[in-house]
Design a protein around this motif. Sequence first.
Motif, PDB file in Angstrom:
ATOM      1  N   GLU A 338       0.940  -1.172   0.062  1.00 36.85           N
ATOM      2  CA  GLU A 338       0.095   0.005  -0.014  1.00 36.85           C
ATOM      3  C   GLU A 338       0.798   1.224  -0.153  1.00 36.85           C
ATOM      4  N   ASP A 339       0.363   2.188  -0.573  1.00 40.87           N
ATOM      5  CA  ASP A 339       0.934   3.698  -0.782  1.00 40.87           C
ATOM      6  C   ASP A 339       0.126   4.631  -1.112  1.00 40.87           C
ATOM      7  N   ALA A 340       0.527   5.928  -0.518  1.00 40.08           N
ATOM      8  CA  ALA A 340      -0.271   7.108  -0.748  1.00 40.08           C
ATOM      9  C   ALA A 340       0.528   8.369  -0.813  1.00 40.08           C
ATOM     10  N   VAL A 341       0.040   8.896  -1.811  1.00 42.05           N
ATOM     11  CA  VAL A 341       0.634  10.508  -1.931  1.00 42.05           C
ATOM     12  C   VAL A 341      -0.456  11.656  -2.030  1.00 42.05           C
ATOM     13  N   ILE A 342      -0.284  12.544  -1.072  1.00 47.97           N
ATOM     14  CA  ILE A 342      -1.278  13.727  -1.146  1.00 47.97           C
ATOM     15  C   ILE A 342      -0.669  14.852  -1.881  1.00 47.97           C
ATOM     16  N   LEU A 343      -1.469  15.320  -2.658  1.00 48.51           N
ATOM     17  CA  LEU A 343      -1.097  16.330  -3.675  1.00 48.51           C
ATOM     18  C   LEU A 343      -1.868  17.887  -3.448  1.00 48.51           C
ATOM     19  N   GLU A 344      -1.112  18.680  -3.156  1.00 54.06           N
ATOM     20  CA  GLU A 344      -1.677  19.946  -3.127  1.00 54.06           C
ATOM     21  C   GLU A 344      -1.222  20.809  -4.302  1.00 54.06           C
ATOM     22  N   LEU A 345      -2.345  21.336  -4.979  1.00 59.14           N
ATOM     23  CA  LEU A 345      -1.869  21.909  -6.493  1.00 59.14           C
ATOM     24  C   LEU A 345      -2.364  23.501  -6.368  1.00 59.14           C
ATOM     25  N   LYS A 346      -1.202  24.145  -6.827  1.00 61.96           N
ATOM     26  CA  LYS A 346      -1.298  25.553  -6.560  1.00 61.96           C
ATOM     27  C   LYS A 346      -0.786  26.161  -7.965  1.00 61.96           C
ATOM     28  N   ALA A 347      -1.964  26.985  -8.564  1.00 61.86           N
ATOM     29  CA  ALA A 347      -1.807  27.482  -9.912  1.00 61.86           C
ATOM     30  C   ALA A 347      -0.903  28.798  -9.635  1.00 61.86           C
ATOM     31  N   SER A 348       0.187  28.916  -9.109  1.00 62.40           N
ATOM     32  CA  SER A 348       0.927  30.102  -8.921  1.00 62.40           C
ATOM     33  C   SER A 348       2.402  29.978  -8.924  1.00 62.40           C
ATOM     34  N   SER A 349       3.272  31.116  -9.281  1.00 69.34           N
ATOM     35  CA  SER A 349       4.553  31.267  -9.281  1.00 69.34           C
ATOM     36  C   SER A 349       5.276  32.102  -8.177  1.00 69.34           C
ATOM     37  N   ASN A 350       4.064  32.260  -7.129  1.00 69.26           N
ATOM     38  CA  ASN A 350       4.579  33.247  -6.140  1.00 69.26           C
ATOM     39  C   ASN A 350       5.188  32.144  -4.804  1.00 69.26           C
ATOM     40  N   ALA A 351       6.433  32.671  -4.615  1.00 68.82           N
ATOM     41  CA  ALA A 351       7.344  31.602  -3.733  1.00 68.82           C
ATOM     42  C   ALA A 351       6.435  31.640  -2.131  1.00 68.82           C
ATOM     43  N   GLU A 352       6.015  32.843  -1.700  1.00 69.66           N
ATOM     44  CA  GLU A 352       5.330  33.008  -0.470  1.00 69.66           C
ATOM     45  C   GLU A 352       4.007  31.912  -0.504  1.00 69.66           C
ATOM     46  N   TYR A 353       3.522  32.024  -1.659  1.00 67.32           N
ATOM     47  CA  TYR A 353       1.977  31.105  -1.660  1.00 67.32           C
ATOM     48  C   TYR A 353       2.368  29.865  -1.737  1.00 67.32           C
ATOM     49  N   LEU A 354       3.361  29.297  -2.328  1.00 64.73           N
ATOM     50  CA  LEU A 354       3.908  27.757  -2.425  1.00 64.73           C
ATOM     51  C   LEU A 354       4.436  27.423  -1.036  1.00 64.73           C
ATOM     52  N   ARG A 355       4.982  28.455  -0.385  1.00 65.28           N
ATOM     53  CA  ARG A 355       5.471  27.907   0.998  1.00 65.28           C
ATOM     54  C   ARG A 355       4.113  27.680   1.746  1.00 65.28           C
ATOM     55  N   GLY A 356       3.167  28.675   1.562  1.00 63.38           N
ATOM     56  CA  GLY A 356       1.877  28.164   2.252  1.00 63.38           C
ATOM     57  C   GLY A 356       1.344  26.854   1.999  1.00 63.38           C
ATOM     58  N   GLY A 357       1.443  26.544   0.624  1.00 67.99           N
ATOM     59  CA  GLY A 357       1.115  25.194   0.115  1.00 67.99           C
ATOM     60  C   GLY A 357       1.694  24.023   0.834  1.00 67.99           C
ATOM     61  N   LEU A 358       3.115  24.149   1.164  1.00 70.39           N
ATOM     62  CA  LEU A 358       3.790  23.374   1.831  1.00 70.39           C
ATOM     63  C   LEU A 358       3.411  23.135   3.420  1.00 70.39           C
ATOM     64  N   GLN A 359       2.988  24.308   4.045  1.00 67.28           N
ATOM     65  CA  GLN A 359       2.311  24.202   5.378  1.00 67.28           C
ATOM     66  C   GLN A 359       1.283  23.306   5.398  1.00 67.28           C
ATOM     67  N   GLU A 360       0.355  23.605   4.225  1.00 69.99           N
ATOM     68  CA  GLU A 360      -0.922  22.824   4.203  1.00 69.99           C
ATOM     69  C   GLU A 360      -0.636  21.319   3.891  1.00 69.99           C
ATOM     70  N   LEU A 361       0.495  21.010   3.242  1.00 61.92           N
ATOM     71  CA  LEU A 361       0.711  19.296   3.097  1.00 61.92           C
ATOM     72  C   LEU A 361       1.165  18.915   4.572  1.00 61.92           C
ATOM     73  N   LEU A 362       1.910  19.647   5.183  1.00 58.08           N
ATOM     74  CA  LEU A 362       2.362  19.111   6.622  1.00 58.08           C
ATOM     75  C   LEU A 362       1.326  18.929   7.471  1.00 58.08           C
ATOM     76  N   ALA A 363       0.216  19.648   7.313  1.00 58.71           N
ATOM     77  CA  ALA A 363      -1.122  19.615   8.335  1.00 58.71           C
ATOM     78  C   ALA A 363      -1.771  18.432   7.831  1.00 58.71           C
ATOM     79  N   TYR A 364      -1.819  18.094   6.693  1.00 56.97           N
ATOM     80  CA  TYR A 364      -2.507  16.979   6.010  1.00 56.97           C
ATOM     81  C   TYR A 364      -1.864  15.842   6.464  1.00 56.97           C
ATOM     82  N   LEU A 365      -0.510  15.662   6.432  1.00 60.11           N
ATOM     83  CA  LEU A 365       0.130  14.550   6.823  1.00 60.11           C
ATOM     84  C   LEU A 365       0.160  14.257   8.369  1.00 60.11           C
TER      85      LEU A 365
END
Length: 418
Positions: A338-365
Motif C-alpha cells: 500500500e502507498d499514498a501521496v497527498i497532492l496540493e495543487l497551486k496555480a501560482s509562481s509566487n514563492a510565498e504562496y507556494l510555501r503556504g502550500g507546503l504548510q498545508e501539506l504538513l498539516a494533512y500528513l
Amino acid sequence: MKKESLSDRERQALRREVRAYLPAFLQRGAAEQPDPAGDVRELLRLEQEDLEQVVAVHQCLAPAVLQFGAAVEAGLRRPASQQSLGVESSQAIRGPIDWVVTAKERARVPGEVARYAVRQPSSSTYDTTENRAVAWLLGRLAELVDRAVFWMARKPAAADPAELGWSEKIERLGEQVAAARQVPWISGLAPEYPTSWVLRSLRASRDGFYARDLPAAIDSVMRLSEPSAAALTAVLSERYFQPEDDGTLFQVAVALRLAKAFEALSPDLRRTRLLMGDGRSSFARFAFDDGSEVSLAYQAWPDGRETMRRSFVKRHGIGKSPKRSIPDLIVLRRGSTEDAVILELKASSNAEYLRGGLQELLAYLADRPDLWGAQPAGWLVAPASEAFEDAGADSSFPIWILDADGVARAATDRFVTS
C-alpha cells in the motif's frame, strides 16, 4: 499573499488539454449509464443549481441566440400567418371556385339554377406552429436569462478584456425577449415545443427570420437541454474556467493528466460511476497485473473518516471543530504494497504562496499519518517557474515540490511496478 494566477499561455494550454481529454474521460468505461452532468458536478464540486446557471450563461451568449434577440423585433412585425377561407354558395362568381363543394351543393339541391361555391378570404390568424415555436423559445430564453443574470451577479467580472460585456449582452437579450413577449398577438399563443418536423418546416420558410434566426436559436438552446460530454466541456472551457478560476482549471487539468497517465498503463480501468467512487471520493480506479489497484480521489479523504484534528477537538470538547480541510488530490495504491501521496495543487509562481502550500501539506500528513495503512508522502504541484527548482520526487522524503509537467510521470513511477 498573491492568489493563484496563470499566464495567458498557460491558461489557454490547460483549457485545450481539458477540452481534448475530458469528453473521452466522461464517456469511457462507465459501469452504469453515463451521466456527464452528474460527473462534472462531482468533479468540480458544483451544486446542480450552479451547473444549470453556468449552462444558462453559455446558452444566452451563444451567437445564434444573440442573433435571434437582435432579429426578433423586426421578425414579429411580419409574422407567419394562415388564412381561414369561407365558402359562399352563389350564382355570382366573386372568387376562386371550389369545384368539389360546388358538386356537392348541386347534388344536394338538384334542378336549381346553377350555383357555384366560391372561396372567400376571411380573417387571418397567427396561431400557427411556427409562431407557437417562437412563443416557446421566448419563454425558454426568459428562464435562461433569469438564471444567467443571477450567476453573473455572484461571479466577479472577468479580467480578460475579451470576455467583458457578458452582463451587458445578457441584459440586452433579456430586454429583447421581454419586449417580444409583450406583442399582443404573441402573448396570446400557447407555447409549443418545436419538434423535428416543425424545425424542418421552419427551415423551408421564405422568411429569413423563420428560416434562419428562429431554428438556429432553437437548435442552440436544445443542444444543452440534456448536455453531452462534449457540450459540457465546451461550457466549462469557454464560460466556467475564467481567469479568476485559474485554481480550479489547474486542479482539473492535473487530475485528468494523472488519470490519463494511469489509464495508459492499466490493463483494466475500473470505475463505479466515472468520477464517483467508493464513499463519493475516488473518481477513477485502475487495476494492474500484480493485483494492486490505484485510485485517484479529488478533494475528498478516501474513507470519509474525520481527520485527527476534528476528532481530537470533538473528543475533548474544547471548542468549535476546525474547518473541514481536504487536499486537492490523493493517489492511493491498495494491494500487496500500500502507498499514498497527498497532492496540493497551486496555480501560482509566487514563492510565498507556494510555501503556504507546503504548510498545508504538513498539516494533512499530520492529520492522516496512517492513510489506509500507508505512510503517505506530500507533493506540492505548481506550474514550472523560477519560484522553485524541480528536482524530481524522492520516495525517501515525505515532502516534495514538483512542476505540473512532471507529476504524472512521477506518480506512475511510484505507484506502478514494472
